[in-house]
Design a protein around this motif. Structure first.
Motif, PDB file in Angstrom:
ATOM      1  N   GLY A 195       9.881  24.481  -4.717  1.00  0.00           N
ATOM      2  CA  GLY A 195       8.506  23.944  -5.117  1.00  0.00           C
ATOM      3  C   GLY A 195       8.161  22.897  -4.402  1.00  0.00           C
ATOM      4  O   GLY A 195       8.944  22.321  -3.638  1.00  0.00           O
ATOM      5  N   ILE A 196       7.499  21.953  -5.333  1.00  0.00           N
ATOM      6  CA  ILE A 196       7.187  20.600  -4.558  1.00  0.00           C
ATOM      7  C   ILE A 196       8.134  19.586  -4.930  1.00  0.00           C
ATOM      8  O   ILE A 196       8.412  18.697  -3.817  1.00  0.00           O
ATOM      9  CB  ILE A 196       5.823  20.044  -5.301  1.00  0.00           C
ATOM     10  CG1 ILE A 196       5.378  18.788  -4.653  1.00  0.00           C
ATOM     11  CG2 ILE A 196       6.214  19.582  -6.914  1.00  0.00           C
ATOM     12  CD1 ILE A 196       4.003  18.376  -5.060  1.00  0.00           C
ATOM     13  N   PRO A 255       0.749  -1.301   0.022  1.00  0.00           N
ATOM     14  CA  PRO A 255      -0.058   0.094  -0.008  1.00  0.00           C
ATOM     15  C   PRO A 255       0.696   1.460   0.056  1.00  0.00           C
ATOM     16  O   PRO A 255       1.885   1.431   0.717  1.00  0.00           O
ATOM     17  CB  PRO A 255      -0.660   0.013   1.317  1.00  0.00           C
ATOM     18  CG  PRO A 255       0.099  -0.882   2.062  1.00  0.00           C
ATOM     19  CD  PRO A 255       0.693  -1.878   1.209  1.00  0.00           C
ATOM     20  N   ALA A 256       0.312   2.210  -0.631  1.00  0.00           N
ATOM     21  CA  ALA A 256       1.238   3.593  -0.655  1.00  0.00           C
ATOM     22  C   ALA A 256      -0.019   4.459  -0.987  1.00  0.00           C
ATOM     23  O   ALA A 256      -0.984   4.515  -1.341  1.00  0.00           O
ATOM     24  CB  ALA A 256       2.133   3.421  -1.930  1.00  0.00           C
ATOM     25  N   ASP A 257       0.652   5.810  -0.656  1.00  0.00           N
ATOM     26  CA  ASP A 257      -0.040   6.993  -0.750  1.00  0.00           C
ATOM     27  C   ASP A 257       0.685   8.155  -1.261  1.00  0.00           C
ATOM     28  O   ASP A 257       2.291   7.989  -1.606  1.00  0.00           O
ATOM     29  CB  ASP A 257      -0.863   7.398   0.191  1.00  0.00           C
ATOM     30  CG  ASP A 257      -0.098   7.799   1.402  1.00  0.00           C
ATOM     31  OD1 ASP A 257       1.189   8.107   1.405  1.00  0.00           O
ATOM     32  OD2 ASP A 257      -0.380   7.507   2.629  1.00  0.00           O
ATOM     33  N   GLU A 258       0.395   9.473  -1.444  1.00  0.00           N
ATOM     34  CA  GLU A 258       1.334  10.494  -1.997  1.00  0.00           C
ATOM     35  C   GLU A 258       2.335  10.869  -1.195  1.00  0.00           C
ATOM     36  O   GLU A 258       3.325  11.352  -1.798  1.00  0.00           O
ATOM     37  CB  GLU A 258       0.196  11.640  -2.139  1.00  0.00           C
ATOM     38  CG  GLU A 258      -0.402  12.290  -1.013  1.00  0.00           C
ATOM     39  CD  GLU A 258      -1.121  13.439  -1.629  1.00  0.00           C
ATOM     40  OE1 GLU A 258      -1.252  14.640  -0.610  1.00  0.00           O
ATOM     41  OE2 GLU A 258      -1.879  13.224  -2.626  1.00  0.00           O
ATOM     42  N   MET A 292       0.227  13.686  -7.933  1.00  0.00           N
ATOM     43  CA  MET A 292       1.087  14.251  -7.120  1.00  0.00           C
ATOM     44  C   MET A 292       2.538  14.310  -7.610  1.00  0.00           C
ATOM     45  O   MET A 292       3.141  15.357  -7.917  1.00  0.00           O
ATOM     46  CB  MET A 292       1.064  14.195  -5.753  1.00  0.00           C
ATOM     47  CG  MET A 292       2.197  14.782  -4.829  1.00  0.00           C
ATOM     48  SD  MET A 292       1.848  16.505  -4.456  1.00  0.00           S
ATOM     49  CE  MET A 292       0.386  16.417  -3.529  1.00  0.00           C
ATOM     50  N   LEU A 293       2.979  13.144  -7.871  1.00  0.00           N
ATOM     51  CA  LEU A 293       4.381  12.942  -8.430  1.00  0.00           C
ATOM     52  C   LEU A 293       4.551  13.348  -9.791  1.00  0.00           C
ATOM     53  O   LEU A 293       5.720  14.150 -10.038  1.00  0.00           O
ATOM     54  CB  LEU A 293       4.649  11.431  -8.093  1.00  0.00           C
ATOM     55  CG  LEU A 293       6.458  11.045  -8.329  1.00  0.00           C
ATOM     56  CD1 LEU A 293       7.413  11.909  -7.462  1.00  0.00           C
ATOM     57  CD2 LEU A 293       6.403   9.844  -8.322  1.00  0.00           C
TER      58      LEU A 293
END
Length: 360
Positions: free
Chosen positions: A331-332, A228-231, A275-276
């Motif tokens: 930035g990000i 499992p993963a998320d941003e 996001m990535l």
């Protein structure tokens, strides 16, 4: 689905089938000795392993590919690819038994359009046990994707021989097979670390620098496809990958393409990809496929087309970061671990470690 002669399989004799069948308990964390993980992570990774073994065990006894496909349809959409991967391993193993009708070719024809990465990687799990069958197994695969058999070998060796694989000299393989092997080692690292990006990063970054780009590619692929993963995990992984961040992103892109192809994209992964990569998963999958077709149609060179495809996807990520990074280089996409300056400058130059892997 209607069955015909090309669909038929010849089950193994019952005694031989029992000998070759694998106990689902083999993939439990307490048996494997993997790092303890969050309960939800442990449950996800164990469910993947058990689904893989169900696919493997069934193909040993199935009388037709339609029977296998019906069983696959009973699995949750998120896990069907692993069921197919197990079936690919079983098919490659069955073909090693004398006086058997070849099965792998039939299996490929049925499933590789929807699951190309998993079908080819699955054969490598058999190849790790049947080294004497390496040429026969690789020769039965699609020339473009055949390197994934070595990826599967690396994954198998980490998963089932963790200490030996991670703490001993690297298995010697000729040419690009050695790099593909490390991509599978990276996938295995995600599992043995209990889907903990910090632990996975520590293992990958403890390896010699010339291996890390491929290891991070595998970690990216596994974190996205297996989860499992998320941003937060994706962005943390990108930071921890340091100069190999583009390869982490490349692995994620391949997994994204696979999830779109088999229609099993989880919402949290979809948001993390956006996001990535700065684009919706469908758009990223289309880009990955466009680059694959471009490479496949291109002029032959000494570099495997599979690797040229990976490089093209990694380059696309660097271009994406450059476009989304403010003029101050922040930035990000903040500076990564081990960097003295931003990962992507306006002129698109990369640091020396990445350039070294590109020229290898």
């Amino acid at each position: 689905m209607l069955e015909d002669q090309t669909d038929q399989l010849k089950p193994l004799p019952a005694v031989l089938g029992k000998i070759l069948a694998l106990d689902p308990r083999r993939v439990e964390f307490r048996i494997r000795g993997f790092d303890l993980a969050e309960k939800s992570h442990e449950e996800r990774l164990e469910s993947i392993g058990k689904t893989f073994l169900r696919g493997y065990n069934l193909v040993l006894s199935a009388r037709s590919l339609a029977e296998f496909e019906r069983a696959m349809a009973q699995e949750p959409a998120l896990l069907r690819g692993f069921f197919v991967e197990g079936g690919a391993m079983g098919s490659a193993l069955v073909d090693s038994i004398p006086f058997r009708r070849p099965m792998l070719g039939k299996f490929r024809a049925r499933f590789e359009e929807r699951y190309p990465l998993l079908v080819h990687a699955g054969t490598g799990l058999a190849m790790s046990k049947l080294s004497w069958r390496e040429k026969a197994i690789v020769g039965a695969l699609d020339p473009f994707y055949r390197w994934l058999a070595y990826d599967g070998m690396g994954y198998h060796n980490v998963y089932f021989q963790q200490e030996k694989t991670l703490n001993s000299p690297k298995r010697k393989l000729a040419g690009y097979a050695s790099r593909a092997y490390d991509q599978g080692v990276g996938r295995g690292i995600w599992f043995v670390s209990g889907a903990d990006i910090g632990k996975a990063a520590a293992l990958a970054n403890s390896m010699t620098a010339d291996r890390r780009a491929d290891l991070w590619s595998g970690i990216g692929l596994a974190s996205c496809y297996a989860g499992p993963a998320d941003e937060n995990i994706f962005m943390d992984g990108y930071r921890r990958a340091g100069p190999n961040g583009e390869w982490f992103a490349q692995g994620i892109a391949f997994a994204c393409s696979a999830r779109i192809a088999d229609q099993s994209m989880p919402k949290t992964i979809s948001e993390a990809i956006n996001m990535l990569w700065g684009m919706e998963p469908e758009a990223l999958a289309a880009l990955v496929e466009e680059l694959r077709l471009h490479v496949a149609a291109g002029t032959r060179s000494d570099r495997p087309r599979y690797e040229a495809w990976r490089q093209a996807v990694a380059d696309a990520f660097v271009e994406s970061v450059t476009e989304r990074t403010r003029g101050d280089g922040k930035g990000i996409f903040f500076a990564q671990e081990g960097e003295q300056e931003p990962v992507s400058q306006a002129n698109g130059e990369s640091n020396g470690a990445v350039e070294k892997t590109r020229s290898s």
